[in-house]
Design a protein around this motif. Structure first.
Motif: not given
Length: 407
Positions: A200-203, A330-335
């Motif tokens: 979540q933090l990464a996205s 997955r790169e930009y949105m909540p996990a």
């Protein structure tokens, strides 16, 4: 020493099981293409009407990706798979009893809806189990859809010739029950919450770089998905009918479809490896440009040899496009919303396939040729390319480089 959660030996074993499930669960999506000429002949209908069951299949498949994706977020993948497998069998049974295009189309709506469990929901689920190798993991699971399309048309073509299309559906129902439900029970393990929180933090960091809200990006990706898949649908949906019209027969068309989809498997694997280095946006843009070039090559092709060659080129060109959408999500949105978000965007791509399949049939009925249908696909492909270039210029997506989270 604690074992890693993501990119672990279990992750790869789970990927293998997931790929097997996807190869079986997606069969209903491709069988309708193989039986399309037989349906057209049995019900004495037009090419566009004969494509209607496929269109309803894809509409159901699209809705299923979103609805079942949300169910996976809430209830887990095992229960979702079991319920979907039973629904697939019910839909195939209704199709066997069909005595009109309308009834067959309604049955295919259910088949398509339930078969969606083998695509977006499984892609979203496996994406939680990988970080450093998420691109190749997603690509491999997405390849289950193409493996299904490569394997089943070849297997079912013989049954279709010997026993008719209803026997084809009976075989598919048995295989679905025997394979999907037992394999789903092996996928009961859940990803720990701390691994989801790290993702979540990464996205969130990537989302900030784009300046777009998750909802805005979701709708933009959906529009791009419609564009690329209207283009993609022309060869995939109508290659068998094209070969029948040219006098080559449905078996040759089924072979070209299998060749195309096997090329797509290779393309998805290469694109997955590429995405782990370049990210989803750049990978999608590359695939979309290559697909557009391949569509141009269909225009002069008319002989059996040239169609075999172009079909392989097309498969090698476009296979990585759809998995790239899941990677961008997955790169930009909540996990924690992966199932629903991936499901929505893939729903849009599949609606594009449904629209394109119907549209190409209509263009054929109006012109007596597929040439303008290919040109129509090229124009829609241009929309996808334009959106990806705009998104790439607006942000700088990064491939995930997070540390593996321990248990």
């Amino acid at each position: 020493m604690q074992q890693p959660v993501t990119d672990s030996g279990y992750s790869w074993f789970r990927l293998l099981l997931t790929l097997l499930v996807a190869t079986v669960a997606n069969a209903g999506m491709w069988a309708i293409i193989v039986i399309m000429p037989a349906v057209e002949a049995e019900f004495a209908t037009t090419r566009a009407d004969a494509a209607l069951p496929y269109t309803l299949t894809m509409i159901g498949f699209a809705l299923g990706n979103f609805v079942i994706g949300r169910a996976v977020d809430r209830f887990g993948v095992t229960l979702s798979l079991i319920c979907a497998a039973l629904a697939i069998v019910a839909g195939l049974g209704l199709a066997i009893l069909s005595h009109s295009i309308a009834m067959l189309s309604l049955a295919q709506l259910l088949v398509g809806f339930a078969s969606a469990v083998g695509f977006g929901p499984l892609i979203a689920d496996i994406s939680h189990w990988f970080v450093r190798r998420r691109g190749i993991a997603v690509a491999l699971v997405a390849s289950g859809n193409y493996l299904s399309g490569a394997i089943w048309p070849m297997v079912l073509a013989g049954i279709l010739q010997d026993s008719g299309w209803r026997a084809v559906y009976a075989v598919m129902a048995v295989v679905t029950l025997v394979c999907v439900i037992p394999l789903s029970l092996a996928l009961r393990r859940q990803v720990p919450e701390d691994a989801r929180d790290a993702a979540q933090l990464a996205s969130s960091l990537n989302a900030q770089s784009s300046g777009l809200s998750p909802r805005t990006l979701q709708y933009l990706l959906g529009l791009a998905g419609i564009g690329c898949c209207v283009a993609m649908s022309m060869p995939q949906v109508h290659i068998v009918s094209l070969c029948v019209g040219l006098g080559f027969g449905p078996a040759v068309g089924a072979q070209m479809l299998s060749l195309m989809l096997l090329g797509g498997v290779g393309s998805r694997i290469v694109s997955g490896l590429l995405a782990d280095r370049l990210g989803g946006v750049r990978t999608l843009l590359i695939g979309s440009i290559l697909q557009c070039i391949a569509l141009f090559l269909y225009l002069p092709a008319g002989s059996m040899v040239s169609l075999y060659m172009v079909s392989l080129i097309f498969g090698l060109s476009q296979g990585g496009i759809v998995p790239s959408y899941a990677l961008i999500v997955r790169e930009y949105m909540p996990a924690k919303e992966a199932g629903a978000r991936v499901g929505f965007v893939l729903m849009a791509t599949i609606l594009g396939m449904a629209l394109g399949g119907w549209m190409s049939g209509q263009i054929y009925d109006l012109t007596g040729s597929y040439q303008w249908a290919f040109i129509n696909g090229i124009v829609w492909n241009g929309l996808n390319i334009a959106i990806m270039i705009w998104l790439l210029n607006r942000s700088r997506p990064r491939a995930p480089r997070m540390a593996v989270q321990p248990l």
